[in-house]
Design a protein around this motif. Structure first.
Motif, short mmCIF file in Angstrom:
data_model
loop_
_atom_site.label_atom_id
_atom_site.label_comp_id
_atom_site.label_asym_id
_atom_site.label_seq_id
_atom_site.Cartn_x
_atom_site.Cartn_y
_atom_site.Cartn_z
N LEU A 67 0.84 -1.21 0.00
CA LEU A 67 0.00 0.00 0.00
C LEU A 67 0.87 1.25 0.00
O LEU A 67 1.89 1.31 0.68
CB LEU A 67 -0.92 0.03 1.23
CG LEU A 67 -1.91 -1.11 1.46
CD1 LEU A 67 -2.87 -0.76 2.60
CD2 LEU A 67 -2.70 -1.45 0.21
N SER A 68 0.44 2.26 -0.77
CA SER A 68 1.15 3.53 -0.75
C SER A 68 0.83 4.26 0.56
O SER A 68 -0.14 3.92 1.24
CB SER A 68 0.70 4.39 -1.93
OG SER A 68 -0.66 4.79 -1.73
N ASP A 69 1.62 5.27 0.89
CA ASP A 69 1.36 6.06 2.11
C ASP A 69 -0.04 6.66 2.07
O ASP A 69 -0.73 6.72 3.08
CB ASP A 69 2.40 7.18 2.26
CG ASP A 69 3.76 6.62 2.70
OD1 ASP A 69 3.79 5.44 3.12
OD2 ASP A 69 4.77 7.34 2.61
N ASP A 70 -0.43 7.11 0.88
CA ASP A 70 -1.76 7.72 0.71
C ASP A 70 -2.86 6.70 1.00
O ASP A 70 -3.85 7.00 1.68
CB ASP A 70 -1.88 8.28 -0.71
CG ASP A 70 -3.13 9.15 -0.86
OD1 ASP A 70 -3.37 9.99 0.03
OD2 ASP A 70 -3.87 8.97 -1.86
N GLU A 71 -2.68 5.47 0.48
CA GLU A 71 -3.68 4.43 0.72
C GLU A 71 -3.77 4.06 2.20
O GLU A 71 -4.86 3.84 2.74
CB GLU A 71 -3.35 3.18 -0.11
CG GLU A 71 -3.65 3.35 -1.59
CD GLU A 71 -3.20 2.14 -2.40
OE1 GLU A 71 -3.99 1.65 -3.23
OE2 GLU A 71 -2.06 1.66 -2.20
N ILE A 72 -2.61 4.01 2.86
CA ILE A 72 -2.62 3.71 4.30
C ILE A 72 -3.33 4.84 5.05
O ILE A 72 -4.17 4.58 5.93
CB ILE A 72 -1.18 3.52 4.85
CG1 ILE A 72 -0.59 2.22 4.29
CG2 ILE A 72 -1.17 3.48 6.39
CD1 ILE A 72 0.86 1.98 4.62
N PHE A 73 -3.05 6.09 4.66
CA PHE A 73 -3.68 7.22 5.34
C PHE A 73 -5.21 7.19 5.14
O PHE A 73 -5.98 7.33 6.10
CB PHE A 73 -3.12 8.57 4.86
CG PHE A 73 -3.74 9.74 5.58
CD1 PHE A 73 -3.20 10.18 6.78
CD2 PHE A 73 -4.89 10.34 5.11
CE1 PHE A 73 -3.79 11.23 7.50
CE2 PHE A 73 -5.50 11.40 5.81
CZ PHE A 73 -4.94 11.84 7.00
N LEU A 74 -5.64 7.01 3.89
CA LEU A 74 -7.09 7.05 3.60
C LEU A 74 -7.84 5.89 4.25
O LEU A 74 -8.92 6.09 4.81
CB LEU A 74 -7.33 7.08 2.09
CG LEU A 74 -6.92 8.38 1.38
CD1 LEU A 74 -7.11 8.24 -0.12
CD2 LEU A 74 -7.70 9.59 1.90
N SER A 75 -7.26 4.68 4.19
CA SER A 75 -7.96 3.55 4.82
C SER A 75 -7.97 3.73 6.35
O SER A 75 -8.94 3.37 7.02
CB SER A 75 -7.34 2.20 4.42
OG SER A 75 -5.95 2.19 4.69
N SER A 76 -6.91 4.34 6.89
CA SER A 76 -6.89 4.63 8.33
C SER A 76 -7.94 5.68 8.68
O SER A 76 -8.63 5.58 9.70
CB SER A 76 -5.52 5.15 8.78
OG SER A 76 -4.53 4.18 8.57
N LEU A 133 -14.72 13.09 6.28
CA LEU A 133 -14.98 12.58 4.92
C LEU A 133 -14.85 13.69 3.89
O LEU A 133 -14.28 13.51 2.81
CB LEU A 133 -16.36 11.92 4.85
CG LEU A 133 -16.54 10.64 5.68
CD1 LEU A 133 -17.97 10.13 5.60
CD2 LEU A 133 -15.57 9.54 5.24
N LYS A 134 -15.38 14.88 4.22
CA LYS A 134 -15.32 16.00 3.27
C LYS A 134 -13.88 16.41 2.99
O LYS A 134 -13.48 16.62 1.85
CB LYS A 134 -16.10 17.19 3.84
CG LYS A 134 -16.15 18.39 2.90
CD LYS A 134 -16.95 19.52 3.51
CE LYS A 134 -16.94 20.73 2.59
NZ LYS A 134 -17.65 21.87 3.17
N LYS A 135 -13.09 16.49 4.05
CA LYS A 135 -11.70 16.95 3.88
C LYS A 135 -10.86 15.99 3.05
O LYS A 135 -10.05 16.42 2.23
CB LYS A 135 -11.04 17.18 5.25
CG LYS A 135 -9.61 17.70 5.12
CD LYS A 135 -9.17 18.46 6.34
CE LYS A 135 -7.74 18.99 6.20
NZ LYS A 135 -7.60 20.09 5.24
N HIS A 136 -11.07 14.69 3.24
CA HIS A 136 -10.15 13.73 2.62
C HIS A 136 -10.72 12.95 1.44
O HIS A 136 -9.97 12.30 0.72
CB HIS A 136 -9.61 12.78 3.67
CG HIS A 136 -8.78 13.47 4.70
ND1 HIS A 136 -7.50 13.92 4.46
CD2 HIS A 136 -9.08 13.87 5.97
CE1 HIS A 136 -7.04 14.53 5.54
NE2 HIS A 136 -7.97 14.52 6.47
#
Length: 342
Positions: A67-76, A133-136
């Motif tokens: 997972l990319s850092d972005d994917e880890i951040f979003l799933s978190s 949810l709106k922010k990300h």
């Protein structure tokens, strides 16, 4: 602490800081401190299973790709939205149940300076979810589906809580209201949707899947959530307090537990009368009598049979699913709860 959990907790700090600096509201120092204390007390304190399982599920759906850092951040972030939802339910739940402790500390509303301000804190916790949810996720193609999902699951959970509250009305202790279909409905709506279906649904949306095409996954997870709650009911009575971390009080609290529903089903008229007389009484002698009846009815064996049948049925359903990745997600959930002791 696992690397994943550490990263997950780092995301909590980021989200908290964004919420405390939300441009839609002018914070004073006092209000910012209040919200921060309230969040730290109520959001990250549990086992975090629901939140972490979004990342686990997303990983499995990506079939082992890093997972990319972005994917880890979003799933978190989605995982934390579920933990926020849980905190909102629990803060209000504890007020409704007049509870004293939660996760080994006093309930939030029991703190001297909190009291009924906790009702508004619950509303705030609920309102933090769409802010996150709106922010990300606002630019994501699945943004509307995410909002829809959280709204629907919240509605289902609140409705499940309603059936529970009106069925277990204090002062109207009527065991004849309790049956397996009622137990199942309470559990399905109050627990299974947000604890089992929601984390996987979040991961599916992030993977670009259409939830409409995954109703069978929902059905399996709701079944799993029901089995999980039956285990909980069983452990409340037969689990070792030092292992489960609390002393069970379902009998005293007149809970619509799987055990009492099963006992009613298996009892003769004499035993039913005995249950009616002793269930829901807050004295140790009555509780001991109910437990004795449970043993006479061999409810531990009845549960063991239910557990193995449920497991076999779930495995059969899971293995019929066409996608190996989805099967892996479902089996990972089942593996975590099968024959658990706490």
């Amino acid at each position: 602490m696992s690397d994943l959990k550490t990263r997950f907790l780092e995301v909590y700090s980021v989200l908290k800081s964004e919420l405390l600096n939300d441009p839609a509201f002018e914070f004073t120092d006092d209000s910012r401190q209040w919200v921060e204390r309230m969040l730290d007390y109520n959001v990250p304190g549990g086992k975090l299973n629901r939140g972490l399982s979004v990342i686990d599920s997303y990983k499995l759906l990506k079939e082992g790709k890093e997972l990319s850092d972005d994917e880890i951040f979003l799933s978190s972030a989605l995982g934390w939205c579920i933990e926020w939802l849980q905190a909102y339910f629990l803060v209000l739940d504890d007020i409704m149940d007049s509870s004293h402790t939660r996760r080994g500390q006093p309930c939030w509303f029991r703190l001297p300076k909190v009291g009924m301000i906790a009702v508004n804190d619950g509303i705030l916790l609920r309102n933090h979810i769409p802010r996150i949810l709106k922010k990300h996720f606002r630019q994501k193609p699945y943004y509307v589906d995410l909002l829809d999902l959280f709204n629907e699951v919240e509605f289902q959970t609140a409705s499940g809580q309603m059936i529970d509250l009106i069925t277990t009305l204090v002062g109207e202790k009527d065991l004849s209201k309790y049956s397996l279909p009622i137990h199942r409905r309470i559990v399905q709506y109050k627990t299974a949707y947000y604890s089992f279906y929601l984390p996987v649904a979040c991961a599916l949306l992030m993977s670009g899947e259409d939830l409409e095409k995954h109703t069978n996954v929902k059905d399996i997870l709701i079944e799993m959530g029901t089995y999980f709650q039956v285990q909980d009911d069983y452990l409340d009575c037969f689990g070792a307090p030092e292992v489960i971390g609390k002393i069970g009080t379902d009998i005293e609290d007149f809970k619509c537990s799987w055990l009492v529903v099963k006992a009613l089903e298996l009892s003769d008229e004499e035993q039913k009368k005995f249950l009616h007389e002793n269930y829901g009484k807050d004295d140790p002698a009555s509780v001991a009598k109910v437990k004795e009846l449970y043993n006479t009815l061999k409810l531990q064996d009845v549960f063991a049979e239910y557990e193995s049948k449920s497991y076999d049925k779930l495995i059969k359903f899971i293995e019929a699913h066409p996608s190996q990745a989805v099967q892996a997600v479902l089996k990972s959930f089942l593996g975590k709860i099968y024959k658990r002791q706490k």
